[in-house]
Design a protein around this motif. Structure first.
Motif, PDB file in Angstrom:
ATOM      1  N   GLU A  27       0.831  -1.208   0.000  1.00 20.62           N
ATOM      2  CA  GLU A  27       0.000   0.000   0.000  1.00 20.62           C
ATOM      3  C   GLU A  27       0.863   1.253   0.000  1.00 20.62           C
ATOM      4  O   GLU A  27       0.579   2.226  -0.722  1.00 20.62           O
ATOM      5  N   LEU A  28       1.921   1.243   0.804  1.00 22.81           N
ATOM      6  CA  LEU A  28       2.794   2.417   0.882  1.00 22.81           C
ATOM      7  C   LEU A  28       3.524   2.644  -0.443  1.00 22.81           C
ATOM      8  O   LEU A  28       3.673   3.787  -0.900  1.00 22.81           O
ATOM      9  N   LYS A  29       3.972   1.559  -1.067  1.00 25.78           N
ATOM     10  CA  LYS A  29       4.641   1.687  -2.363  1.00 25.78           C
ATOM     11  C   LYS A  29       3.681   2.200  -3.431  1.00 25.78           C
ATOM     12  O   LYS A  29       4.089   2.959  -4.321  1.00 25.78           O
ATOM     13  N   ASP A  30       2.428   1.795  -3.359  1.00 30.07           N
ATOM     14  CA  ASP A  30       1.443   2.302  -4.314  1.00 30.07           C
ATOM     15  C   ASP A  30       1.175   3.790  -4.085  1.00 30.07           C
ATOM     16  O   ASP A  30       0.974   4.551  -5.041  1.00 30.07           O
ATOM     17  N   MET A  31       1.168   4.191  -2.823  1.00 27.08           N
ATOM     18  CA  MET A  31       0.941   5.598  -2.500  1.00 27.08           C
ATOM     19  C   MET A  31       2.111   6.470  -2.923  1.00 27.08           C
ATOM     20  O   MET A  31       1.929   7.586  -3.428  1.00 27.08           O
ATOM     21  N   PHE A  32       3.329   5.959  -2.715  1.00 25.32           N
ATOM     22  CA  PHE A  32       4.540   6.728  -2.996  1.00 25.32           C
ATOM     23  C   PHE A  32       5.519   5.845  -3.776  1.00 25.32           C
ATOM     24  O   PHE A  32       6.472   5.299  -3.221  1.00 25.32           O
ATOM     25  N   PRO A  33       5.286   5.707  -5.079  1.00 19.99           N
ATOM     26  CA  PRO A  33       6.139   4.826  -5.888  1.00 19.99           C
ATOM     27  C   PRO A  33       7.467   5.477  -6.251  1.00 19.99           C
ATOM     28  O   PRO A  33       7.600   6.713  -6.231  1.00 19.99           O
ATOM     29  N   MET A  34       8.429   4.663  -6.588  1.00 13.84           N
ATOM     30  CA  MET A  34       9.704   5.155  -7.124  1.00 13.84           C
ATOM     31  C   MET A  34       9.460   5.761  -8.510  1.00 13.84           C
ATOM     32  O   MET A  34       8.710   5.204  -9.315  1.00 13.84           O
ATOM     33  N   SER A  35      10.094   6.889  -8.779  1.00 16.63           N
ATOM     34  CA  SER A  35      10.024   7.490 -10.107  1.00 16.63           C
ATOM     35  C   SER A  35      10.904   6.694 -11.069  1.00 16.63           C
ATOM     36  O   SER A  35      11.774   5.915 -10.649  1.00 16.63           O
ATOM     37  N   PHE A  49      13.174   7.934 -12.829  1.00 19.44           N
ATOM     38  CA  PHE A  49      14.518   8.440 -12.551  1.00 19.44           C
ATOM     39  C   PHE A  49      15.120   7.703 -11.362  1.00 19.44           C
ATOM     40  O   PHE A  49      16.281   7.274 -11.401  1.00 19.44           O
ATOM     41  N   GLY A  50      14.341   7.550 -10.291  1.00 17.13           N
ATOM     42  CA  GLY A  50      14.834   6.880  -9.097  1.00 17.13           C
ATOM     43  C   GLY A  50      15.199   5.437  -9.350  1.00 17.13           C
ATOM     44  O   GLY A  50      16.218   4.932  -8.849  1.00 17.13           O
ATOM     45  N   ILE A  51      14.373   4.732 -10.124  1.00 17.43           N
ATOM     46  CA  ILE A  51      14.654   3.330 -10.461  1.00 17.43           C
ATOM     47  C   ILE A  51      15.977   3.216 -11.215  1.00 17.43           C
ATOM     48  O   ILE A  51      16.799   2.340 -10.925  1.00 17.43           O
ATOM     49  N   LYS A  52      16.175   4.115 -12.167  1.00 18.86           N
ATOM     50  CA  LYS A  52      17.407   4.091 -12.967  1.00 18.86           C
ATOM     51  C   LYS A  52      18.628   4.414 -12.109  1.00 18.86           C
ATOM     52  O   LYS A  52      19.663   3.743 -12.186  1.00 18.86           O
ATOM     53  N   VAL A  53      18.493   5.428 -11.267  1.00 20.86           N
ATOM     54  CA  VAL A  53      19.603   5.829 -10.393  1.00 20.86           C
ATOM     55  C   VAL A  53      19.982   4.694  -9.450  1.00 20.86           C
ATOM     56  O   VAL A  53      21.168   4.386  -9.265  1.00 20.86           O
ATOM     57  N   LYS A  54      18.988   4.070  -8.838  1.00 17.47           N
ATOM     58  CA  LYS A  54      19.288   2.982  -7.890  1.00 17.47           C
ATOM     59  C   LYS A  54      19.983   1.826  -8.592  1.00 17.47           C
ATOM     60  O   LYS A  54      20.948   1.256  -8.060  1.00 17.47           O
ATOM     61  N   GLU A  55      19.519   1.464  -9.772  1.00 16.93           N
ATOM     62  CA  GLU A  55      20.143   0.372 -10.517  1.00 16.93           C
ATOM     63  C   GLU A  55      21.614   0.682 -10.797  1.00 16.93           C
ATOM     64  O   GLU A  55      22.487  -0.179 -10.615  1.00 16.93           O
ATOM     65  N   GLU A  56      21.897   1.902 -11.199  1.00 19.93           N
ATOM     66  CA  GLU A  56      23.270   2.293 -11.519  1.00 19.93           C
ATOM     67  C   GLU A  56      24.140   2.341 -10.268  1.00 19.93           C
ATOM     68  O   GLU A  56      25.274   1.845 -10.275  1.00 19.93           O
ATOM     69  N   ARG A  57      23.606   2.924  -9.201  1.00 20.07           N
ATOM     70  CA  ARG A  57      24.400   3.047  -7.973  1.00 20.07           C
ATOM     71  C   ARG A  57      24.605   1.689  -7.308  1.00 20.07           C
ATOM     72  O   ARG A  57      25.693   1.405  -6.780  1.00 20.07           O
TER      73      ARG A  57
END
Length: 366
Positions: free
Chosen positions: A37-45, A47-55
């Motif tokens: 529920e929290l992830k649905d309310m505040f999902p990763m953008s 941009f955020g998904i790409k940044v996390k994968e790279e980092r």
């Protein structure tokens, strides 16, 4: 809603008993939001998904030995105020960009704060407002919102402490580093939960200073396990990026005993050799806590000694992958309600100017 969430024991009992109802010695206050529920309310953008994968990939290479970059895990003792934390991280991101060829900066956004006696501010998850009563329902929301804002505004994914293993699903898509504290490292549920995550996890030495306990926790977390987790029987395959953190110890008289000196690092290296089953031997040096006797201004000196040890011994250069520093906008600390913007309300921290100089110094050493 998944079966896991429907069968959540606390929520189920609370629904049956009603808000505020007591069962034995527990009073069920309110049902909190589920991870999904929290992830649905505040999902990763995106941009955020790409940044996390790279980092994540970049940080992983440090622990596997594919990269010689040095990790600097730095930030407030506790992330108590979203505005001040994100202000700090904006400055940190600008510095991180300048030193990115040598260092990987991982900001500390610690949203759960362990307390030795159980008293005091326990972090934003417990109290979104440190001056108001606990509200964990709002605290979980505040935690996720702050982490997401940090990523979207700075491009930096963060470290947080796993104080409560059951909270991991709320941030599993956000964090690039997890630490298990000195009081939690002997706990079976922490060890087994770490065995199921896919980012580097640092296991601190216990407050007693027994390094064998810390290494045993790494063995457990690198192994595969079947256990009960959030009302499910789960199986994990092990986390090969589990490593050690030296944070100093406390003796039976309550005196701090540092363990960052050259001889301590050599001893840890030897102990790693005695455990060939451990993958990716590595240690992070916590420069505050018992290593500094909580004298936060000693952190730059400790960092310099650690870097010198790495320089004079190639084996230690391979073993010591980074340092952990407590730092905020203003130096020192204050009591809850002090209202000095960007000043810690838990352990004392280096101020921003000293922190920036320290990061520049580390980059010169590497």
């Amino acid at each position: 809603m998944t079966d896991l969430e429907k069968n959540d024991t606390i929520g189920h009992i609370a629904q049956i008993l009603g808000k505020g109802t007591r069962s034995m010695s527990f009073q069920y206050i309110q049902k909190v939001v589920s991870p999904n529920e929290l992830k649905d309310m505040f999902p990763m953008s995106e941009f955020g998904i790409k940044v996390k994968e790279e980092r994540d990939a970049e940080i992983r290479k440090v622990f596997t030995g594919e990269s010689n970059k040095f990790l600097v895990i730095i930030g407030p003792c506790s992330a108590d105020n979203e505005e001040a934390v994100c202000d700090y991280l904006t400055r940190l991101a600008a510095t991180a960009e300048k030193v990115k060829d040598k260092l990987i900066i991982i900001p500390r956004i610690y949203t759960n704060k362990p307390r030795t006696t159980g008293e005091g501010y326990k972090g934003i998850v417990h109290q979104p407002d440190p001056e108001k009563a606990p509200d964990l329902k709002e605290g979980l929301i505040a935690m996720r919102k702050m982490h997401l804002r940090a990523i979207n505004e700075t491009g930096l994914t963060a470290a947080d402490e796993m104080l409560y293993p059951e909270n991991w699903p709320y941030v599993e898509d956000i964090l690039s580093y997890v630490a298990v504290g000195a009081r939690s490292v002997e706990d079976q549920q922490h060890r087994l939960t770490i065995s199921g995550i896919d980012v580097p996890a640092g296991m601190k030495n216990p407050t007693s200073g027994d390094l064998s306990v810390m290494l045993n926790s790494c063995i457990a977390a690198q192994g595969h396990h079947t256990f009960l987790y959030r009302q499910w029987e789960v199986h994990t395959t092990g986390n090969p990026l589990t490593h050690t953190i030296l944070r100093g110890a406390v003796n039976k008289r309550g005196q701090s005993i540092p363990n960052y000196h050259y001889e301590d690092l050599i001893r840890l290296h030897e102990m790693y050799q005695e455990h060939p089953q451990l993958k990716n031997p590595a240690v992070i040096i916590d420069t505050n806590h018992a290593n500094s006797n909580k004298m936060y201004q000693e952190q730059p000196r400790i960092v310099n000694e650690v870097l010198h040890s790495r320089r004079v011994n190639p084996e230690l250069a391979k073993l010591v992958k980074g340092v952990m520093i407590e730092s905020y906008l203003e130096s020192g600390n204050q009591k809850v309600g002090g209202h000095i913007y960007g000043k810690s309300i838990t352990d004392a921290c280096l101020g921003w100017e000293e922190s920036k100089r320290l990061i520049d110094t580390i980059a010169e050493w590497i």
